[in-house]
Design a protein around this motif. Structure first.
Motif, short mmCIF file in Angstrom:
data_model
loop_
_atom_site.label_atom_id
_atom_site.label_comp_id
_atom_site.label_asym_id
_atom_site.label_seq_id
_atom_site.Cartn_x
_atom_site.Cartn_y
_atom_site.Cartn_z
N ARG A 65 29.43 1.63 41.42
CA ARG A 65 29.04 2.96 41.92
C ARG A 65 27.91 2.83 42.95
NH1 ARG A 65 30.32 4.71 36.79
NH2 ARG A 65 28.28 4.22 35.93
N TRP A 66 26.94 1.95 42.65
CA TRP A 66 25.81 1.78 43.57
C TRP A 66 26.30 1.29 44.93
CZ3 TRP A 66 23.51 -1.62 46.78
CH2 TRP A 66 22.16 -1.42 47.11
N ILE A 67 27.14 0.23 44.92
CA ILE A 67 27.62 -0.35 46.18
C ILE A 67 28.48 0.66 46.95
CG2 ILE A 67 29.04 -2.17 47.24
CD1 ILE A 67 28.23 -4.05 45.05
N GLU A 82 13.48 8.89 44.52
CA GLU A 82 13.95 7.68 45.19
C GLU A 82 13.60 6.46 44.34
OE1 GLU A 82 12.57 6.52 49.33
OE2 GLU A 82 13.92 8.22 49.67
N CYS A 83 14.57 5.58 44.12
CA CYS A 83 14.30 4.37 43.36
C CYS A 83 13.23 3.56 44.11
CB CYS A 83 15.59 3.56 43.22
SG CYS A 83 15.34 1.92 42.55
N ILE A 84 12.20 3.15 43.38
CA ILE A 84 11.10 2.45 44.06
C ILE A 84 11.51 1.06 44.53
CG2 ILE A 84 9.20 3.72 42.99
CD1 ILE A 84 8.91 1.40 41.00
N ASN A 85 12.62 0.56 44.03
CA ASN A 85 13.06 -0.77 44.46
C ASN A 85 14.06 -0.73 45.60
OD1 ASN A 85 13.15 -3.69 44.12
ND2 ASN A 85 15.22 -3.36 43.35
N CYS A 86 15.07 0.15 45.48
CA CYS A 86 16.16 0.10 46.48
C CYS A 86 16.25 1.35 47.34
CB CYS A 86 17.49 -0.15 45.78
SG CYS A 86 18.08 1.28 44.84
N GLY A 87 15.53 2.41 46.95
CA GLY A 87 15.56 3.63 47.77
C GLY A 87 16.74 4.55 47.50
N LEU A 107 13.15 3.68 38.60
CA LEU A 107 14.20 2.75 39.05
C LEU A 107 15.56 3.38 38.80
CD1 LEU A 107 12.96 -0.66 37.55
CD2 LEU A 107 13.02 -0.06 39.98
N CYS A 108 16.52 3.10 39.70
CA CYS A 108 17.88 3.56 39.46
C CYS A 108 18.52 2.63 38.41
CB CYS A 108 18.70 3.57 40.75
SG CYS A 108 19.10 1.93 41.37
N ARG A 109 19.69 3.03 37.90
CA ARG A 109 20.31 2.21 36.84
C ARG A 109 20.70 0.83 37.33
NH1 ARG A 109 24.98 4.07 33.17
NH2 ARG A 109 24.15 2.76 31.51
N ALA A 110 21.15 0.77 38.59
CA ALA A 110 21.56 -0.54 39.13
C ALA A 110 20.36 -1.48 39.17
CB ALA A 110 22.17 -0.38 40.52
N CYS A 111 19.19 -0.96 39.54
CA CYS A 111 18.01 -1.83 39.60
C CYS A 111 17.53 -2.21 38.20
CB CYS A 111 16.89 -1.15 40.40
SG CYS A 111 17.23 -1.21 42.17
N ILE A 112 17.65 -1.29 37.25
CA ILE A 112 17.27 -1.64 35.86
C ILE A 112 18.18 -2.77 35.37
CG2 ILE A 112 17.22 -0.82 33.46
CD1 ILE A 112 16.51 1.99 34.63
N CYS A 153 17.40 -9.20 41.97
CA CYS A 153 17.01 -7.98 42.67
C CYS A 153 18.06 -7.65 43.69
CB CYS A 153 15.66 -8.17 43.37
SG CYS A 153 14.33 -8.14 42.20
N ILE A 154 18.18 -6.36 43.95
CA ILE A 154 19.15 -5.95 44.95
C ILE A 154 18.76 -6.52 46.30
CG2 ILE A 154 19.83 -3.92 46.28
CD1 ILE A 154 19.91 -2.46 43.56
N ASN A 155 19.72 -7.11 46.98
CA ASN A 155 19.46 -7.64 48.32
C ASN A 155 19.63 -6.52 49.32
OD1 ASN A 155 19.12 -10.30 47.41
ND2 ASN A 155 21.34 -10.55 47.31
ZN ZN Z 1 17.47 1.03 42.73
#
Ligand code: ZN
Ligand code: SF4
Length: 310
Positions: free
Chosen positions: A145-147, A282-287, A294-299, A307-309
């Motif tokens: 879903r994230w991608i 906004e997810c603090i890691n991926c935006g 954090l969004c679920r993908a980052c968790i 970490c998400i590239n």
């Molecule tokens: Zn994220």
């Protein structure tokens, strides 16, 4: 001898158990396409000028969606593109990607293949080899879903069309109900309703088409389809629920439709009562949009030490 209810042709290919309708190949194809296009209008899934990204796995459902939406593309109602996600499932996904590519090439639309490895540093197989906390489908669903959202947005898509069929949708209803996931239940429907512009609206044009009719459609249309099943699919609770509903359907052929219709009636009440009211941030890691910091993908990504590239 049985005859097609619409044209009288004697070579029939289906007797729809839910309605008793008997159809030949051509009338089956035509009525199925009419039904999907009617649902698109009824649920306002697509507007003129939309750019629709089909989540194209190469499996029967997504290939059928592409085949029918191509009709709208040819008539200049929408722009059409496709995205294939390579989860990294050895011995399974490679074949699907090849078929997805062929289908996109055949009709001359843009096609992107993007992988878990690119964004999350690991294939799904690698994640599962590390014996993580959750089952494969949980990681797969969250990362996919994230991608999809990120890539569709980068490609300027206004809608993402997925191949969810009637069987998938009733499984989701029963499964979330049995698991007590009421918040998830409030989000089930023909299209996602997020008001956050960073989420591309997802639509399900095949939501009212039974899986067996999807399979019959792609064969009748002679479409190039990847029929193999994912090696992880039998591990899931969803698969158990699917088997149970299929069994019930043998003696109660309308059970999936009645489950869907009943759910659609109570959904507004569920939504008003139970849907999460919290603002997206906004997810603090991926935006990407997130309910928490954090969004679920980052968790999930952090829990498998990646970490998400960007
Ligand atoms: Zn994220
Ligand atoms: Fe992913 Fe599960 Fe579907 Fe396989 S069955 S593609 S692991 S969600």
């Amino acid at each position: 001898m049985k005859q097609c209810d619409r044209c009288g042709e004697s070579r029939v290919i289906i007797e729809r158990k839910q309605s008793g309708q008997i159809l030949c190949k051509e009338c089956f194809i035509q009525t199925t396409r009419e039904k999907v296009l009617k649902d698109i209008r009824k649920y306002k899934l697509i507007r003129k000028g939309d750019t629709v990204a089909v989540a194209l796995s190469g499996g029967k459902d997504s290939v059928m969606v592409l085949d029918i939406l191509y009709d709208l593309y040819e008539r200049n109602i929408i722009d059409l593109l496709s995205i294939t996600i390579d989860e990294g499932i050895q011995g399974y996904r490679e074949h699907g990607i090849k078929i997805a590519r062929n289908n996109a090439r055949k009709i001359g639309i843009k096609h992107e293949v993007v992988s878990f490895k690119d964004y999350f540093d690991k294939t799904l197989d690698e994640i599962m080899n590390d014996e993580p906390q959750y089952g494969a489908c949980t990681y797969c669903g969250v990362f996919r879903r994230w991608i999809l959202n990120r890539v569709a947005r980068d490609m300027n898509a206004t809608k993402i069309a997925t191949g969810h069929n009637l069987d998938d949708e009733t499984q989701a209803i029963v499964m979330n109900y049995l698991e007590g996931n009421i918040d998830n239940l409030t989000r089930i429907g023909p299209k996602s309703g997020s008001k956050d512009g960073r989420f591309i609206v997802k639509i399900k044009p095949l939501r009212e088409i039974p899986e067996r009719e999807v399979a019959l459609y792609v064969v009748a249309r002679d479409l190039d389809v990847h029929f193999a099943g994912c090696p992880y699919s039998s591990d899931s609770f969803r698969a158990e629920i699917g088997g149970f509903i299929k069994k019930l359907s043998l003696n109660h052929p309308t059970i999936m439709y009645s489950t869907l219709r009943g759910f659609d009636k109570i959904k507004p009440v569920l939504k008003a009562e139970f849907s999460r009211k919290s603002e997206m941030r906004e997810c603090i890691n991926c935006g990407e949009p997130a309910a928490h910091d954090l969004c679920r993908a980052c968790i999930f990504s952090k829990s498998i030490e990646n970490c998400i590239n960007e």
